[in-house]
Design a protein around this motif. Structure first.
Motif, short mmCIF file in Angstrom:
data_model
loop_
_atom_site.label_atom_id
_atom_site.label_comp_id
_atom_site.label_asym_id
_atom_site.label_seq_id
_atom_site.Cartn_x
_atom_site.Cartn_y
_atom_site.Cartn_z
N VAL A 183 -12.16 -30.20 80.27
CA VAL A 183 -10.94 -31.39 80.10
C VAL A 183 -10.04 -30.74 79.15
O VAL A 183 -10.80 -30.82 77.95
N CYS A 184 -8.91 -30.84 78.98
CA CYS A 184 -7.81 -30.71 78.01
C CYS A 184 -6.68 -31.11 78.19
O CYS A 184 -6.21 -31.27 79.37
N PRO A 185 -5.72 -31.32 77.18
CA PRO A 185 -4.40 -31.72 77.52
C PRO A 185 -3.74 -30.89 78.77
O PRO A 185 -4.12 -29.68 78.63
N PRO A 186 -2.78 -31.26 79.56
CA PRO A 186 -2.09 -30.52 80.53
C PRO A 186 -1.56 -29.64 80.10
O PRO A 186 -1.60 -28.44 80.70
N GLU A 187 -0.56 -29.59 78.97
CA GLU A 187 0.03 -28.30 78.58
C GLU A 187 -0.98 -27.20 78.05
O GLU A 187 -0.47 -25.78 78.66
N LEU A 188 -1.78 -27.44 77.52
CA LEU A 188 -2.76 -26.57 77.11
C LEU A 188 -3.55 -25.99 78.37
O LEU A 188 -3.90 -24.73 78.41
N GLN A 255 -10.66 -25.82 69.85
CA GLN A 255 -11.32 -27.27 70.36
C GLN A 255 -12.16 -27.01 71.68
O GLN A 255 -13.11 -27.60 71.71
N LEU A 256 -11.38 -26.16 72.62
CA LEU A 256 -11.94 -25.98 73.80
C LEU A 256 -13.68 -25.29 73.63
O LEU A 256 -14.45 -25.35 74.23
N ALA A 257 -13.41 -24.20 72.87
CA ALA A 257 -14.77 -23.51 72.70
C ALA A 257 -15.80 -24.38 72.07
O ALA A 257 -17.03 -24.35 72.40
N SER A 258 -15.10 -25.29 70.99
CA SER A 258 -16.09 -26.32 70.50
C SER A 258 -16.93 -27.24 71.60
O SER A 258 -17.93 -27.35 71.77
N GLN A 259 -16.05 -27.50 72.34
CA GLN A 259 -16.32 -28.37 73.53
C GLN A 259 -17.25 -27.75 74.65
O GLN A 259 -18.20 -28.32 74.98
N ALA A 260 -17.20 -26.19 74.53
CA ALA A 260 -17.93 -25.55 75.59
C ALA A 260 -19.30 -25.30 74.84
O ALA A 260 -20.18 -24.79 75.45
#
Length: 335
Positions: A183-188, A255-260
């Motif tokens: 999950v992340c902001p639509p633009e990203l 941020q996504l890498a941290s989330q993963a």
């Protein structure tokens, strides 16, 4: 409509209408056993080929057929760009499972046509066969570079600065979102998924780099930074030191890498498929080359330095410690 209703000859006729025909440089194109092409006398001809296999390089549950065609040609164009060249003519071979709809194959060719048009690539032939297994797309691509101006992997020397164009880890973030439903902001989300599904080869960047004195080695980042650095270092008989804090990564990707639950360095080193250009530059030419890149509006970052071969390949972490680059990047035959 299925393939059996059309037959090979009918399918070829249909796909011929989807392919780009430019008379420039084409003596004989689709319809003969081989394309006959002219090569200008003051140019070197480049020739590359890349294959994409369903289930390994793409998955149809998250890739449209358009995306498959687009990416199949993009990765070949990137190889030409990594030599400082301009793509010219290509042939497309596909092995199609019998259950595939004709409309899907047409969409694949529409993707090919889209990126071929962007880079003025003439698709002049190929082969079409039935596959008992996955969908396979193979492209062989010709390109041209001014004689004597091709840039090889083997030109790096100790003291060179290492650069990359653009950002790294972006395509790996897209793969994470597609495969793990992150999950992340639509633009990203749109940006990183597009980076994975429809990479943009850096042709104008490669041509400019090939024209500039002092650019010593050049490669495209297809298999991850670790693999590409290893290729340059092996070919040039040198080592390298990469500065982790200098690596250009979008904040959202971090941020996504941290989330993963993984470090972003892993995505940069092993993720691959960014198709940015990795190059080394003689220290006395940094200023004029950087000025030329700035003037052309090309984003670039100095990420390390070439060192003598005995020093090996290492990365300086943000805390100042150094680690051997043990990461290998993508390996087709890894278990």
């Amino acid at each position: 409509m299925n393939l059996s209703q059309v037959g090979e000859f009918g399918l070829i006729n249909l796909l011929n209408k989807k392919m780009i025909h430019s008379p420039a440089g084409v003596i004989a194109g689709i319809g003969d056993d081989a394309a006959v092409l002219q090569c200008p006398g003051d140019c070197w001809q480049l020739f590359t080929t890349d294959m994409m296999v369903e289930g390994i390089h793409f998955r149809l549950d998250w890739s449209a057929y358009f995306d498959v065609g687009y990416k199949a040609l993009a990765v070949n164009i990137s190889d030409i760009a990594a030599m400082g060249g301009r793509p010219s003519h290509g042939v497309v071979s596909i092995a199609i499972p019998g259950h595939t709809r004709v409309e899907d194959v047409a969409e694949l060719y529409r993707g090919l046509k889209e990126i071929a048009g962007k880079h003025k690539v003439n698709l002049v032939g190929g082969d079409t066969v039935k596959s008992p297994g996955p969908l396979v797309v193979n492209i062989a691509l010709l390109g041209e570079v001014t004689a004597g101006r091709a840039v090889f992997r083997s030109g790096a020397r100790p003291g060179d600065t290492i650069y990359t164009t653009g950002n790294l880890g972006t395509a790996a973030a897209g793969l994470y979102l597609l495969s793990q439903n992150g999950v992340c902001p639509p633009e990203l989300r749109d940006r990183v998924i597009r980076a994975h599904l429809r990479p943009e080869p850096r042709v104008s960047e490669g041509i400019l780099l090939g024209s500039l004195e002092g650019v010593a080695a050049l490669d495209d980042n297809s298999d991850g930074l670790a693999a590409e650095l290893r290729e340059i270092c092996r070919a040039s008989s040198v080592g390298c030191l990469v500065w982790e804090k200098a690596l250009p990564v979008l904040p959202g990707v971090r941020q996504l890498a941290s989330q993963a639950g993984t470090g972003v360095l892993d995505w940069v080193m092993n993720g691959g498929e960014d198709y940015e250009l990795l190059f080394t530059l003689r220290p006395d030419r940094r200023k004029p080359v950087e000025e030329a890149l700035h003037e052309a509006g090309i984003p670039f970052t100095a990420i390390g330095v070439v060192v003598p071969e005995p020093e090996g390949l290492s990365v300086e972490r943000c805390d100042g410690t150094r680690e051997i680059i043990a990461m290998q990047g993508y390996n087709h035959f890894a278990e």
